[in-house]
Design an enzyme around this catalytic site. Structure first.
Site, mmCIF file in Angstrom:
data_model
loop_
_atom_site.group_PDB
_atom_site.id
_atom_site.type_symbol
_atom_site.label_atom_id
_atom_site.label_comp_id
_atom_site.label_asym_id
_atom_site.label_seq_id
_atom_site.Cartn_x
_atom_site.Cartn_y
_atom_site.Cartn_z
ATOM 1 N N HIS A 291 0.811 -1.218 0.000
ATOM 2 C CA HIS A 291 0.000 0.000 0.000
ATOM 3 C C HIS A 291 0.843 1.266 0.000
ATOM 4 C CE1 HIS A 291 0.483 -0.092 4.473
ATOM 5 N NE2 HIS A 291 0.348 1.206 4.373
ATOM 6 N N ASP B 156 0.112 -7.694 1.783
ATOM 7 C CA ASP B 156 0.459 -6.275 1.707
ATOM 8 C C ASP B 156 1.966 -6.070 1.696
ATOM 9 O OD1 ASP B 156 -0.213 -3.567 1.484
ATOM 10 O OD2 ASP B 156 0.075 -3.245 3.630
ATOM 11 N N GLY C 197 3.520 6.700 7.858
ATOM 12 C CA GLY C 197 4.867 6.816 7.327
ATOM 13 C C GLY C 197 5.782 5.710 7.803
ATOM 14 N N SER D 298 4.798 2.663 7.812
ATOM 15 C CA SER D 298 4.407 1.475 7.045
ATOM 16 C C SER D 298 5.537 1.001 6.145
ATOM 17 C CB SER D 298 3.182 1.781 6.181
ATOM 18 O OG SER D 298 2.048 1.971 6.969
ATOM 19 N N GLY E 186 -7.868 -26.323 -3.771
ATOM 20 C CA GLY E 186 -9.023 -26.393 -4.655
ATOM 21 C C GLY E 186 -10.334 -26.733 -3.961
#
Length: 502
Positions: A120, A150, A222, A224, A280
């Site tokens: 992000h 992420d 900031g 992150s 699956g």
């Protein structure tokens, strides 16, 4: 609103409490004991700061997007409330192009210039720039991203080898251990904060593999993408999110543990994409009601609600209604345990899967497919989880389709040609059709609707309304409080619901 009055009130209460016990040894000890804390982390920080980088990105957007600056977390994403970053727009009046900037953190994992950060932080960037601690600025290219965790990997081309840090084993970290956060809060530059591990394995509903480290070390906008270090100077987490009403640290921050991140980072670095294992199957949690209806002592495992056509399960090794309790030697306590274990497994690996079927444990062997292939199948509408349903046809008149007596708040009927056509039910679906659901009934509570098909009750196949009535009576006589129903929608997608019989 300022937090200062609340802070001072806490001090007054603490002092008043101490005075009440001033004549006791306990109070004397409490008042005289020096504040506990970690030893200085100055030497540790000094050895690591050069490996932590500031990341700035820019994106050119049209003027009409002024009220929604980019990059940002996609609308409706569970990341949205946690991952708001520090954005600022520059230039341009309404209707004119402008540049949006965002700031974040990252860290070097290879002296040749590989850098880890959050997805992000760099999402939708047109340009990515890395700022080193010595003031050097380098353009970075995106190597690969993974939205599920992420994470993102970048690459710069330095003139000399960079200072790099190594991953540690987050499985060894304990609640209460000291940790150090290094990052770029609010674009101020590299900053250090210290705290402890508050919790492990946190699920904040940010993605399918949630298992965050929670810390009270200060993590702000900031930070992150920056590293969470243990006291040995190893990265044991990637700072990703905070829980806050103000957007500032309140002592609840989250980091992706390295036990989850390392495999993802290595795959992004080597292949530019992830290559996760895929079983699956569609799964759902084993709730207390489901466990009780199956006479399980405690809820555990993942309930298989369907098999994805074209996936690894091609010979009935696993069936709808099975409960997976162990995967490749790993205990499956909850549904997300299975998702994570499968996702971390190599594509093409043959694994033993322990299931509960008809109340008995058995082991089956399955060769894993690739999750990304399964997602492509799903998006193409070839039997995967993302297949969209067509609009539901109107309910047929009750007068033309006589139904049975009410069972658990449902009117049932044989699934014949006319009803199949009227409700738009696929030929592959077998069972007993629900023609009406009474309001506020046990079935209505579980969102059973007219047009749904009861495939099984209590793990037994149903062919007629009489079968349903008889099976429900048997379960009541057996002392069960809930009936476990396997329900198919008109396209054949299955789900399990427990309907109270009391």
């Amino acid at each position: 609103m300022s937090k200062r009055p609340e802070f001072f009130r806490g001090l007054v209460l603490t002092a008043a409490t101490a005075l009440l016990f001033s004549n006791t040894a306990l109070a004397e000890t409490a008042l005289s004991r020096p504040a506990a804390g970690p030893p200085s982390v100055a030497d540790l920080a000094e050895s690591l700061l050069d490996a932590v980088v500031n990341i700035s990105i820019s994106q050119n957007v049209k003027g009409e997007d002024d009220n929604a600056p980019m990059p940002q977390v996609p609308e409706g994403s569970p990341h949205q409330e946690f991952f708001d970053e520090f954005f600022k727009g520059q230039g341009g009046e309404g209707g004119r192009p402008r540049t949006v900037n965002s700031l974040g953190s990252g860290f070097v994992i290879d002296p040749s210039g590989y850098i880890v950060t959050n997805n992000h932080v760099i999402q939708d960037a047109d340009d990515i720039e890395i700022n080193l601690s010595n003031g050097t600025r380098l353009k970075a290219k995106l190597v690969g991203t993974d939205t599920k965790t992420d994470l993102a990997v970048l690459k710069v081309e330095p003139k000399t080898p960079l200072k790099a840090v190594s991953f540690g084993d987050s499985r060894k970290i304990r609640i209460g251990d000291w940790v150090m956060v290094v990052g770029n809060p609010f674009g101020l530059g590299v900053s250090v904060s210290v705290g402890v591990v508050s919790a492990r394995g946190r699920n904040i509903n940010a993605g399918p593999y949630d298992s965050f480290i929670q810390t009270d070390a200060a993590i702000n906008r900031g930070n992150s993408g920056g590293p969470l270090f243990n006291m040995q100077g190893e990265v044991i987490g990637i700072n990703t999110a905070i829980l806050s009403q103000t957007g500032m640290s309140v002592g609840i921050g989250f980091a992706v543990p390295t036990e989850l991140a390392m495999n993802v980072v290595n795959q992004l670095k080597d292949f530019g994409e992830t290559r996760r294992g895929w079983l699956g199957v569609r799964i759902q949690p084993v709730t207390d009601d489901i466990a009780e209806s199956l006479k399980m002592d405690v809820p555990r495992g993942a309930l298989v609600s369907g098999i994805i056509e074209g996936g690894p399960i091609s010979h009935g090794e696993i069936k709808a209604g099975d409960i997976i309790i162990r995967f490749d030697g790993i205990e499956v306590g909850a549904m997300r345990d299975l998702m994570r274990a499968v996702g971390e497994s190599p594509v093409g690996k043959a694994v033993d899967v322990v299931i509960i079927r008809d109340g008995k444990e058995q082991t089956v062997r399955v060769t894993l497919g690739r999750l990304e292939d399964g997602e492509h199948m799903a998006s193409a509408g070839s039997g995967g989880e993302l297949k969209k349903e067509s609009p539901k046809p109107s309910e047929p008149p009750a007068a033309t389709l006589p139904a049975s007596d009410v069972v658990l708040g449902m009117k049932l009927a044989v699934l014949d040609v006319d009803r199949r056509k009227s409700f738009g039910i696929a030929e592959s679906v077998k069972g007993v059709v629900v023609t009406e659901v009474q309001a506020n009934s046990p079935a209505a509570e579980r969102r059973v609707e007219a047009g749904d098909v009861i495939v099984e009750v209590g793990q037994e196949a149903m062919d007629s309304p009489e079968d349903v009535t008889s099976r429900v009576g048997e379960l009541k006589a057996d002392g069960r409080r809930n009936a476990l129903l396997m329900i198919a929608n008109k396209t054949g997608e299955l789900r399990f619901v427990t309907v109270r019989m009391e």
